[in-house]
Design a protein around this motif. Sequence first.
Motif, PDB file in Angstrom:
ATOM      1  N   GLU A   1      -2.789   1.521  -4.185  1.00 13.79           N
ATOM      2  CA  GLU A   1      -2.380   0.126  -4.231  1.00 13.79           C
ATOM      3  C   GLU A   1      -1.626  -0.165  -5.522  1.00 13.79           C
TER       4      GLU A   1
ATOM      5  N   GLU B   1       0.856  -1.169   0.000  1.00 15.57           N
ATOM      6  CA  GLU B   1       0.000   0.000   0.000  1.00 15.57           C
ATOM      7  C   GLU B   1       0.901   1.231   0.000  1.00 15.57           C
ATOM      8  N   LYS B   2       0.501   2.222  -0.773  1.00 14.89           N
ATOM      9  CA  LYS B   2       1.262   3.463  -0.882  1.00 14.89           C
ATOM     10  C   LYS B   2       0.894   4.399   0.272  1.00 14.89           C
TER      11      LYS B   2
ATOM     12  N   ILE C   1       6.250   3.341   0.713  1.00 14.26           N
ATOM     13  CA  ILE C   1       5.433   2.134   0.831  1.00 14.26           C
ATOM     14  C   ILE C   1       4.976   2.020   2.279  1.00 14.26           C
TER      15      ILE C   1
ATOM     16  N   SER D   1       2.701  -0.356   3.491  1.00 18.59           N
ATOM     17  CA  SER D   1       2.652  -1.762   3.887  1.00 18.59           C
ATOM     18  C   SER D   1       2.690  -2.628   2.637  1.00 18.59           C
ATOM     19  N   TYR D   2       3.022  -3.902   2.843  1.00 24.19           N
ATOM     20  CA  TYR D   2       3.018  -4.844   1.728  1.00 24.19           C
ATOM     21  C   TYR D   2       2.625  -6.207   2.253  1.00 24.19           C
TER      22      TYR D   2
END
Length: 154
Positions: A33, A1-2, A61, A63-64
């Motif tokens: 996203e 997530e950006k 970023i 989260s991923y």
Amino acid sequence: EKRDAVKFDSKAVSDLVINHIPDANLLNDVGKEIVFQLPFNSSALFQSLFEYIDVHDDLEIASYGVSVTTQEEIFILLQNATETQAQAEEGRKQLEQSAELIAPAEVIPITDIDDLEEKGIKTFGKEVRKIDESSFQYYGKHFLALFLKRMLYF
């Protein structure tokens, strides 16, 4: 997530992922996203990519995550691909049928250009194309075929 979709550099992140995992494919980059498809056989390379993302906050970023495609998702993708292929084939058949109805404009060899222009015939290079009712029908059918193609595929 950006973190911020405006400041986020999608090209830089795409290049980063592809540099770490050459067989990666960008699937989606909309809003906050960005989604990549990473081949399972490259899973040994994931760790270095995730470690790089963890230490570089400048990538924006937030989260991923990682998930494995389920059989249900694969079946859904195959079904959608099959439906899309069937629609494309039907569209091609309709366009071929439309193309059969279209007749080309009449082509007349050049004789005397002054006489032709008096008769309302426009000249284009070494050929002369007579502008008459059938030509307008031709262009109308051509426009309709292009419009149908656009509606079917976009």
